[in-house]
Motif scaffolding. Structure first.
Motif, short mmCIF file in Angstrom:
data_model
loop_
_atom_site.label_atom_id
_atom_site.label_comp_id
_atom_site.label_asym_id
_atom_site.label_seq_id
_atom_site.Cartn_x
_atom_site.Cartn_y
_atom_site.Cartn_z
N MET A 49 -6.33 4.34 -8.18
CA MET A 49 -7.32 4.70 -7.18
C MET A 49 -8.20 3.51 -6.83
N LEU A 50 -8.52 2.73 -7.84
CA LEU A 50 -9.39 1.59 -7.60
C LEU A 50 -8.75 0.59 -6.65
N GLU A 51 -7.47 0.33 -6.83
CA GLU A 51 -6.78 -0.62 -5.94
C GLU A 51 -6.75 -0.09 -4.51
N PHE A 52 -6.42 1.18 -4.34
CA PHE A 52 -6.40 1.76 -3.00
C PHE A 52 -7.80 1.77 -2.39
N SER A 53 -8.82 2.01 -3.21
CA SER A 53 -10.18 2.05 -2.68
C SER A 53 -10.60 0.69 -2.13
N ARG A 54 -10.04 -0.36 -2.67
CA ARG A 54 -10.39 -1.71 -2.23
C ARG A 54 -9.67 -2.12 -0.95
N THR A 55 -8.36 -1.85 -0.89
CA THR A 55 -7.57 -2.40 0.22
C THR A 55 -6.74 -1.37 0.97
N GLY A 56 -6.90 -0.11 0.63
CA GLY A 56 -6.26 0.95 1.41
C GLY A 56 -4.76 1.07 1.22
N LEU A 57 -4.21 2.02 1.93
CA LEU A 57 -2.78 2.30 1.85
C LEU A 57 -1.96 1.11 2.30
N PHE A 58 -2.31 0.53 3.42
CA PHE A 58 -1.48 -0.51 4.02
C PHE A 58 -1.73 -1.90 3.43
N GLY A 59 -2.88 -2.09 2.78
CA GLY A 59 -3.20 -3.40 2.23
C GLY A 59 -2.94 -3.53 0.74
N THR A 60 -2.50 -2.47 0.11
CA THR A 60 -2.27 -2.48 -1.33
C THR A 60 -0.77 -2.40 -1.60
N SER A 61 -0.27 -3.34 -2.36
CA SER A 61 1.17 -3.31 -2.67
C SER A 61 1.41 -2.46 -3.92
N ALA A 62 2.59 -1.92 -3.99
CA ALA A 62 2.99 -1.15 -5.18
C ALA A 62 2.99 -2.05 -6.40
#
Length: 177
Positions: free
Chosen positions: A1-14
């Protein structure tokens, strides 16, 4: 959640998510099927957690008192809260139909639960939710940063709304609504 909260769906890599979680990228896809499905699950959890905190704050209260208690809890939980940030990212990702449907469901559930707890008029609930979204926006743009913290509009935007505002809204006639 923390990674998504920082850079969103499109900016966060798996890959970044897997590294942060201490698992492999294939494991994420095995569990969730896609990065979008993982994001959607994080969004659902985020809304559920923030809703639960507000409901706990308003336990035993109703009407304007419940709205004030829920609002105070929400305000106190804004700083550095991934729930607020991921919800902002979720709204931004609503071009994706799967995300849009999840956000609509989660937001609607939050609205219904908070409205049921408070037992207020729809116009009071609308203002309450709108003020919450304003606080989200202020948090996402980091309005309290040192660069803008002294500006009058920041102070005005963060001013706590007096409970009489919500009470007065409940007295509007149907014509005025």
């Amino acid at each position: 959640m923390l990674e998504f909260s920082r850079t969103g769906l499109f900016g966060t890599s798996a890959e970044v998510i897997a590294r942060a979680a201490g698992v492999t990228q294939p494991y994420i896809f095995r569990l969730f099927g896609s990065k979008t499905k993982l994001f959607v699950e994080c969004v659902r959890i985020s809304f559920a957690q923030s809703t639960a905190r507000m409901l706990d704050a308003a336990e035993g209260l109703s009407g304007v008192n419940a709205l004030v208690a829920m609002g105070n809890q929400y305000r106190s939980n804004l700083e550095n809260n991934p729930d607020v940030l991921i919800q902002g990212q979720a709204f931004a990702a609503c071009a994706n139909e799967e995300v849009r449907e999840a956000v609509r469901e989660a937001y609607g559930s939050q609205w219904r639960q908070l409205a049921e707890q408070a037992g207020v008029e729809p116009v009071q609930m609308k203002v309450y939710m709108a003020l919450g979204l304003l606080l989200n926006d202020l948090t996402v743009i980091d309005a309290k940063s040192s660069a803008s913290a002294d500006e009058q509009w920041v102070h005005d935007a963060y001013t706590v709304i007096d409970s009489s505002v919500f009470a007065a809204l409940g007295t509007l006639s149907n014509v005025e609504r």
